[in-house]
Design an enzyme around this catalytic site. Structure first.
Site, PDB file in Angstrom:
ATOM      1  N   ASN A   7       0.859  -1.187   0.000  1.00 42.02           N
ATOM      2  CA  ASN A   7       0.000   0.000   0.000  1.00 42.02           C
ATOM      3  C   ASN A   7       0.896   1.238   0.000  1.00 42.02           C
ATOM      4  OD1 ASN A   7      -1.618   2.235   0.907  1.00 42.02           O
ATOM      5  ND2 ASN A   7      -3.147   0.775   1.616  1.00 42.02           N
ATOM      6  N   HIS A  43      -5.665   3.474  -1.544  1.00 40.19           N
ATOM      7  CA  HIS A  43      -6.978   3.697  -0.912  1.00 40.19           C
ATOM      8  C   HIS A  43      -7.297   5.181  -1.012  1.00 40.19           C
ATOM      9  CE1 HIS A  43      -9.842   2.555   2.610  1.00 40.19           C
ATOM     10  NE2 HIS A  43     -10.313   3.604   1.959  1.00 40.19           N
ATOM     11  N   ARG A  45      -9.307   8.505  -0.713  1.00 43.62           N
ATOM     12  CA  ARG A  45     -10.435   8.981   0.093  1.00 43.62           C
ATOM     13  C   ARG A  45     -10.965  10.269  -0.514  1.00 43.62           C
ATOM     14  NH1 ARG A  45      -7.509   6.030   3.978  1.00 43.62           N
ATOM     15  NH2 ARG A  45      -8.871   4.737   5.264  1.00 43.62           N
ATOM     16  N   GLU A  70      -8.770   0.197  -2.946  1.00 39.11           N
ATOM     17  CA  GLU A  70      -9.649   0.049  -1.790  1.00 39.11           C
ATOM     18  C   GLU A  70     -10.496   1.299  -1.623  1.00 39.11           C
ATOM     19  OE1 GLU A  70      -6.586  -2.487   1.085  1.00 39.11           O
ATOM     20  OE2 GLU A  70      -7.037  -0.390   1.537  1.00 39.11           O
ATOM     21  N   THR A 100      -8.174   6.137   9.424  1.00 37.44           N
ATOM     22  CA  THR A 100      -7.847   4.901   8.729  1.00 37.44           C
ATOM     23  C   THR A 100      -9.040   3.975   8.871  1.00 37.44           C
ATOM     24  OG1 THR A 100      -6.195   3.120   8.524  1.00 37.44           O
ATOM     25  CG2 THR A 100      -6.779   3.825  10.761  1.00 37.44           C
ATOM     26  N   HIS A 190      -4.139  -4.732   7.804  1.00 38.23           N
ATOM     27  CA  HIS A 190      -4.255  -3.664   8.798  1.00 38.23           C
ATOM     28  C   HIS A 190      -3.356  -3.976   9.993  1.00 38.23           C
ATOM     29  CE1 HIS A 190      -6.377   0.137   9.602  1.00 38.23           C
ATOM     30  NE2 HIS A 190      -6.011  -0.107  10.841  1.00 38.23           N
ATOM     31  N   ASP A 191      -2.378  -3.112  10.192  1.00 34.28           N
ATOM     32  CA  ASP A 191      -1.439  -3.191  11.314  1.00 34.28           C
ATOM     33  C   ASP A 191      -0.569  -4.439  11.296  1.00 34.28           C
ATOM     34  OD1 ASP A 191      -2.273  -0.745  12.196  1.00 34.28           O
ATOM     35  OD2 ASP A 191      -3.482  -1.495  13.863  1.00 34.28           O
ATOM     36  N   GLY A 213       0.980  -1.347   4.300  1.00 32.42           N
ATOM     37  CA  GLY A 213       1.475  -0.034   3.923  1.00 32.42           C
ATOM     38  C   GLY A 213       2.196   0.677   5.042  1.00 32.42           C
ATOM     39  N   HIS A 214       1.474   1.066   6.083  1.00 31.44           N
ATOM     40  CA  HIS A 214       2.028   1.953   7.099  1.00 31.44           C
ATOM     41  C   HIS A 214       3.299   1.388   7.732  1.00 31.44           C
ATOM     42  CE1 HIS A 214       1.887   5.183  10.083  1.00 31.44           C
ATOM     43  NE2 HIS A 214       2.224   4.261  10.969  1.00 31.44           N
TER      44      HIS A 214
END
EC number: 2.6.99.2
Length: 237
Positions: A7, A43, A45, A70, A100, A190-191, A213-214
């Site tokens: 991501n 993603h 937004r 996404e 998020t 996620h995470d 990603g993060h």
């Protein structure tokens, strides 16, 4: 083999902080693939605070692995997908002001709506994945929408993992087993990071893809992007 989709939202966040084209998002996507990423995820937004809609258009022509977009299927998002036609669309029920993603779909309440969206996206030639908590009832309802895959929302797993990995994975393993019974492909995200990814991979049967990603971009600040992508790939072997 479980694929790693990178991501690149956070790369866009850094670019947008100065209002120019540094870092170059398109070159970053090319480099991620060159360094071993098996997919690129974005993603966008509504406020375009990181990925812009134009980024998605531009990325379509340069991503050579798999392009995953996404987002919440608002009219603007669906119009973008109709234009870009990525290989995969992941439906995420995030509010416009969400920092998020923070919850999966209620596939019982939104059953009819999701059926219509899934049907349209599959008609465009896109694989469809629905973002879900590891809730077995929601998974059964997701299966009746016609979706190809689900993506398990793994924040709870990541939060519990340092204290008790076995407890953290329990509901996710049950979800993975049910996904196989229902004929659903399985993604997760996620995470996820270098500490918890291998254990997740080892304990989720049929895991097709993770989107990260993060944590990956944070690790790359210290380890370098190429090395970091290879380290994440090793967790999935």
């Amino acid at each position: 083999m479980t694929k790693l989709s990178v991501n690149i939202n956070k790369i866009a966040t850094l670019r947008n902080a100065r209002g120019h084209n540094r870092p170059d998002l398109l070159q970053a996507a090319r480099d991620c693939e060159r360094f071993g990423a098996q997919g690129i995820t974005v993603h966008p937004r509504p406020d375009e605070r990181h990925i812009r809609y134009q980024d998605a258009r531009d990325l379509k022509s340069i991503v050579t692995t798999e392009f995953n977009i996404e987002g919440n299927p608002t009219p603007d998002f669906l119009a973008l997908v109709r234009e870009v036609r990525p290989e995969q669309v992941t439906l995420v029920p995030d509010a416009p002001d969400a920092i998020t993603s923070n919850a999966g779909w209620d596939t019982i309440r939104h059953q009819e709506y999701l059926q219509g969206v899934v049907q349209e996206l599959k008609g465009l030639g896109c694989r469809v994945s629905i973002f879900l908590d590891p809730d077995l009832d929601m998974m059964r309802a997701a299966a009746t929408t016609g979706t190809d895959r689900i993506e398990l929302y793994t924040e709870d797993y990541a939060r519990q993992y340092p204290q008790d990995p076995a407890a953290a994975i329990q509901s996710y393993r049950a979800a993975a087993e049910l996904a196989q019974e229902l004929g659903l492909g399985l993604n997760a995200g996620h995470d996820l990071d270098l500490d918890n990814l291998a254990y997740l991979h080892q304990n989720l049967p049929g895991l097709a893809e993770v989107s990260i990603g993060h944590a990956l971009i944070c690790d790359a600040l210290y380890l370098g992007l190429e090395n970091t992508i290879q380290l994440y790939r090793r967790q999935l072997k």
